[in-house]
Design a protein around this motif. Structure first.
Motif, PDB file in Angstrom:
ATOM      1  N   LEU A  20       3.626 -13.185  -0.502  1.00  0.00           N
ATOM      2  CA  LEU A  20       2.310 -12.824  -0.657  1.00  0.00           C
ATOM      3  C   LEU A  20       2.022 -11.362  -0.192  1.00  0.00           C
ATOM      4  O   LEU A  20       1.241 -10.610  -0.271  1.00  0.00           O
ATOM      5  N   ALA A  21       2.222 -11.544   1.435  1.00  0.00           N
ATOM      6  CA  ALA A  21       2.126 -10.521   2.383  1.00  0.00           C
ATOM      7  C   ALA A  21       2.897  -9.252   1.784  1.00  0.00           C
ATOM      8  O   ALA A  21       2.563  -8.261   1.724  1.00  0.00           O
ATOM      9  N   VAL A  22       4.217  -9.404   1.304  1.00  0.00           N
ATOM     10  CA  VAL A  22       4.956  -8.245   0.978  1.00  0.00           C
ATOM     11  C   VAL A  22       4.341  -7.589  -0.289  1.00  0.00           C
ATOM     12  O   VAL A  22       4.117  -6.561  -0.367  1.00  0.00           O
ATOM     13  N   ARG A  23       3.731  -8.535  -1.088  1.00  0.00           N
ATOM     14  CA  ARG A  23       3.252  -8.099  -2.440  1.00  0.00           C
ATOM     15  C   ARG A  23       1.954  -7.319  -1.945  1.00  0.00           C
ATOM     16  O   ARG A  23       1.700  -6.408  -2.511  1.00  0.00           O
ATOM     17  N   LYS A  24       1.310  -7.813  -1.206  1.00  0.00           N
ATOM     18  CA  LYS A  24      -0.179  -7.085  -0.620  1.00  0.00           C
ATOM     19  C   LYS A  24       0.355  -5.744  -0.034  1.00  0.00           C
ATOM     20  O   LYS A  24      -0.248  -4.720  -0.359  1.00  0.00           O
ATOM     21  N   GLU A  25       1.410  -5.708   0.562  1.00  0.00           N
ATOM     22  CA  GLU A  25       1.881  -4.288   1.279  1.00  0.00           C
ATOM     23  C   GLU A  25       2.332  -3.465   0.254  1.00  0.00           C
ATOM     24  O   GLU A  25       1.898  -2.309   0.278  1.00  0.00           O
ATOM     25  N   PHE A  26       2.919  -3.908  -0.690  1.00  0.00           N
ATOM     26  CA  PHE A  26       3.222  -3.002  -1.750  1.00  0.00           C
ATOM     27  C   PHE A  26       1.968  -2.382  -2.530  1.00  0.00           C
ATOM     28  O   PHE A  26       1.921  -0.917  -3.190  1.00  0.00           O
TER      29      PHE A  26
END
Length: 122
Positions: A44-50
């Motif tokens: 979820l953190a990676v998706r938010k970063e994207f």
């Protein structure tokens, strides 16, 4: 000729061992769920970063010791796929945990009932 029925003490020992095994298995599944939830938070953190990146941003994927360039849409798709898989696994593990908790409560009640019978017999 029938085998002699087990004594109440033997029954209690067997039930206690079954209960212990259920508790061990339950703890294993709880640990598994925690690991999945951790992976879910990371993704979820990676998706938010994207979401903060522009469409022409360069994304690299670590494969072994090598960083390879990856398209943003491909990277997003991979993360979304992982999140979907993790969510399904969490639901599966939670169902297992629920079933194990019910079985554990049943064993605990069997043990309690047997202990009561043993005390009454004294």
């Amino acid at each position: 000729m029938t085998a002699p029925s087990p004594s109440p003490q033997q029954n209690l020992q067997t039930l206690s061992e079954e209960y212990q095994k259920l508790q061990t298995d339950l703890q294993t599944q709880i640990t598994s769920r925690q690991r999945l939830e951790s992976q879910q938070q990371e993704n979820l953190a990676v998706r938010k970063e994207f979401n903060t990146l522009s469409s022409d941003s360069t994304i690299y994927k670590l494969i072994g010791p090598v960083l390879l360039k990856q398209e943003k849409t491909e990277a997003e798709s991979a993360v979304d796929g992982r999140l979907e898989f993790i969510e399904k696994e969490i639901k599966r593990v939670e169902k297992l945990i629920s079933n194990m908790q019910e079985q554990s409560e049943g064993k605990k009640m069997e043990i309690y009932q047997l202990q009561l019978k043993m005390q009454e017999a004294k």
